[in-house]
Scaffold this motif. Structure first.
Motif, PDB file in Angstrom:
ATOM      1  N   LEU A 189      23.104   8.828 -26.745  1.00 51.24           N
ATOM      2  CA  LEU A 189      21.687   8.810 -27.108  1.00 51.24           C
ATOM      3  C   LEU A 189      21.482   9.488 -28.461  1.00 51.24           C
ATOM      4  O   LEU A 189      20.700   9.014 -29.297  1.00 51.24           O
ATOM      5  N   ASP A 190      22.194  10.589 -28.690  1.00 51.23           N
ATOM      6  CA  ASP A 190      22.095  11.282 -29.980  1.00 51.23           C
ATOM      7  C   ASP A 190      22.626  10.418 -31.113  1.00 51.23           C
ATOM      8  O   ASP A 190      22.019  10.334 -32.196  1.00 51.23           O
TER       9      ASP A 190
ATOM     10  N   GLU B  92      15.065   9.806 -19.915  1.00 51.74           N
ATOM     11  CA  GLU B  92      14.380  11.094 -19.809  1.00 51.74           C
ATOM     12  C   GLU B  92      13.680  11.227 -18.460  1.00 51.74           C
ATOM     13  O   GLU B  92      13.783  12.263 -17.789  1.00 51.74           O
ATOM     14  N   GLU B  93      12.995  10.174 -18.032  1.00 51.34           N
ATOM     15  CA  GLU B  93      12.243  10.223 -16.782  1.00 51.34           C
ATOM     16  C   GLU B  93      13.155  10.234 -15.564  1.00 51.34           C
ATOM     17  O   GLU B  93      12.895  10.949 -14.584  1.00 51.34           O
TER      18      GLU B  93
ATOM     19  N   THR C  75      20.257   7.631 -32.009  1.00 50.23           N
ATOM     20  CA  THR C  75      19.093   8.150 -32.728  1.00 50.23           C
ATOM     21  C   THR C  75      19.435   8.387 -34.194  1.00 50.23           C
ATOM     22  O   THR C  75      18.685   7.993 -35.099  1.00 50.23           O
TER      23      THR C  75
ATOM     24  N   PHE D  26      15.114   5.293 -24.075  1.00 43.55           N
ATOM     25  CA  PHE D  26      14.982   6.743 -24.168  1.00 43.55           C
ATOM     26  C   PHE D  26      14.051   7.271 -23.079  1.00 43.55           C
ATOM     27  O   PHE D  26      14.352   8.279 -22.421  1.00 43.55           O
ATOM     28  N   ASP D  27      12.920   6.601 -22.884  1.00 44.22           N
ATOM     29  CA  ASP D  27      11.954   7.032 -21.862  1.00 44.22           C
ATOM     30  C   ASP D  27      12.579   6.942 -20.474  1.00 44.22           C
ATOM     31  O   ASP D  27      12.384   7.839 -19.633  1.00 44.22           O
TER      32      ASP D  27
ATOM     33  N   GLN E 282      13.111   2.724 -27.504  1.00 46.47           N
ATOM     34  CA  GLN E 282      12.207   3.711 -26.919  1.00 46.47           C
ATOM     35  C   GLN E 282      12.115   3.550 -25.415  1.00 46.47           C
ATOM     36  O   GLN E 282      12.008   4.546 -24.682  1.00 46.47           O
TER      37      GLN E 282
ATOM     38  N   GLN F   2      24.549  11.625 -23.039  1.00 48.78           N
ATOM     39  CA  GLN F   2      23.747  12.430 -23.966  1.00 48.78           C
ATOM     40  C   GLN F   2      24.210  12.227 -25.401  1.00 48.78           C
ATOM     41  O   GLN F   2      23.391  12.026 -26.315  1.00 48.78           O
TER      42      GLN F   2
ATOM     43  N   LYS G 108      17.682  13.110 -22.964  1.00 53.39           N
ATOM     44  CA  LYS G 108      16.967  12.593 -24.121  1.00 53.39           C
ATOM     45  C   LYS G 108      17.683  13.058 -25.381  1.00 53.39           C
ATOM     46  O   LYS G 108      18.442  14.031 -25.354  1.00 53.39           O
TER      47      LYS G 108
END
Length: 412
Positions: A278-279, A327-328, A282, A323-324, A320, A275, A333
């Motif tokens: 990912l942050d 999340e899925e 971003t 990220f997808d 992206q 997590q 995310k």
């Protein structure tokens, strides 16, 4: 010899005193400095941000070719980024002589807390060009590099060396390595790092604990030990065996950036670490290349993916998609705040050199092994894909992968 006026260089922040860090951590409950190794491709600023949240007290940059750093603005921009919070950080250079190392050290001086000379890279290209372990064939040259650099930088600024054991029969290897360590201490080295194998030994060969212990006993400056650190317990055991002042991790911290956090019980990368990554990615925006972002997740999370998911993940080409995917598949995310809160990066300014050494190579045409296409895959990632494609089992520890070729530095 080029000498820059240190007082006129842009000072972005106060330098951290590396020796104070060793003293502070010696008095802590675990008794040693937790160190992240210099790893080409992977020890970038964004990764340094992550591992500092998990107990790392001293972080290195990737190994940078000093000659390219001196002569190429593009190389500087590609190989080194920093920020005001990037502290403490040591820049590691591969250099062949005192000119390369001392000038590169002066250029980067305003932005780091120390510089480190790579004498540990065991790869054939480095040895043949006089880099890495190639320097260990000429101990007098290593001494000259440290002495020269110490003369042009403040005494409080850290200058260090990362070594492997010198070649020879066991007793001779220990004796000669101890002697070199003592000489480097006299030349002004702030601390030393020793990888417990010779240049010709493989990662499957056992560490020479006796040699590392003898080196620690023989010098007054701090010693960091390096090799086979896959977990917090490994780090504690190596410290207990050698009484070293610091323990450095490379492969282990790639697989689990939370390795040095003794409050985390998991042996694998915790979900919260993914997590955070990912942050960070971003907030970094275009400052982090997709390859670097993607590969770190490969190291961290591959053991949690079955073959079908690994194949899917390996073929992603943009952030992206990643990220997808997370999340899925895993409900992870980037936090909303990370989208509107980008990182501040320091604009590094390097003064022009008064004199140019025309005998140096053209940094825009690097030697074999010095650089790579930022869009290409590293050796480890390609091997990982091959294993997935052939349905070969990929165990949780990645022990069946030889990572040595993935890096341009001597790793554990």
């Amino acid at each position: 010899m080029n000498t820059l006026n240190i007082e006129l260089l842009p000072q972005q922040r106060q330098h951290a005193n590396i020796l104070n860090i060793f003293e502070d951590e010696k008095a802590s409950s675990h008794g040693f400095v937790r160190v992240s190794a210099p790893m080409v491709r992977y020890s970038k600023l964004e990764f340094r941000r992550l591992i500092r949240q998990y107990g790392v007290k001293l972080a290195f940059t990737p190994m940078v070719i000093a000659d390219s750093f001196i002569h190429s603005q593009k190389a500087r921009d590609n190989e080194f980024t920093t920020c005001l919070e990037d502290i403490p950080v040591v820049a590691q250079f591969a250099a062949r002589d005192a000119y390369e190392f001392s000038v590169a050290a002066q250029l980067i001086y305003p932005y780091v807390d120390g510089v480190d000379l790579n004498c540990g890279c065991p790869q054939s290209w480095a040895i043949s060009k006089g880099y890495g372990c190639g320097l260990l064939r000429h101990p007098e040259l290593v001494r000259d590099i440290i002495q020269t650099t110490r003369r042009v930088l403040p005494q409080s600024f850290s200058i260090s060396v990362k070594l492997r054991l010198l070649n020879g029969a066991p007793e001779e290897s220990i004796r000669s390595t101890v002697e070199l360590a003592r000489q480097l201490e006299k030349c002004g080295a702030t601390f030393l790092t020793i990888h417990g194998r010779t240049m010709w030994q493989k990662t499957s060969d056992p560490l020479n604990i006796t040699a590392m212990t003898e080196i620690k006993k023989s010098i007054q400056v701090p010693l960091i030990v390096n090799g086979n650190i896959r977990s917090w317990q490994d780090a504690k055991e190596l410290h207990d065996q050698t009484n070293a002042d610091g323990v450095m991790a490379a492969r282990g911290i790639l697989s689990n950036p939370a390795l040095f956090d003794n409050n985390i019980q998991e042996k694998e990368t915790p979900r919260e670490c993914v997590q955070k990554w990912l942050d960070i990615a971003t907030r970094a925006g275009d400052n982090i290349q997709f390859q670097c972002f993607h590969h770190h997740l490969t190291f961290m999370w591959s053991s949690n993916m079955k073959r079908k998911l690994r194949l899917e993940f390996n073929n992603f080409t943009n952030k992206q998609q990643v990220f997808d995917f997370f999340e899925e598949r895993y409900g992870l995310k980037p936090e909303e705040a990370s989208h509107s809160n980008p990182f501040d990066y320091t604009k590094c300014v390097y003064p022009p050199l008064a004199h140019s050494n025309t005998n140096k190579i053209n940094a825009e045409e690097p030697l074999e092994g010095q650089t790579w296409n930022e869009n290409s895959n590293g050796k480890f990632f390609n091997e990982f894909k091959e294993l997935s494609d052939t349905e070969t089992q990929f165990d949780n520890r990645h022990d069946d992968i030889d990572l040595e070729g993935s890096f341009f530095t001597g790793l554990d």
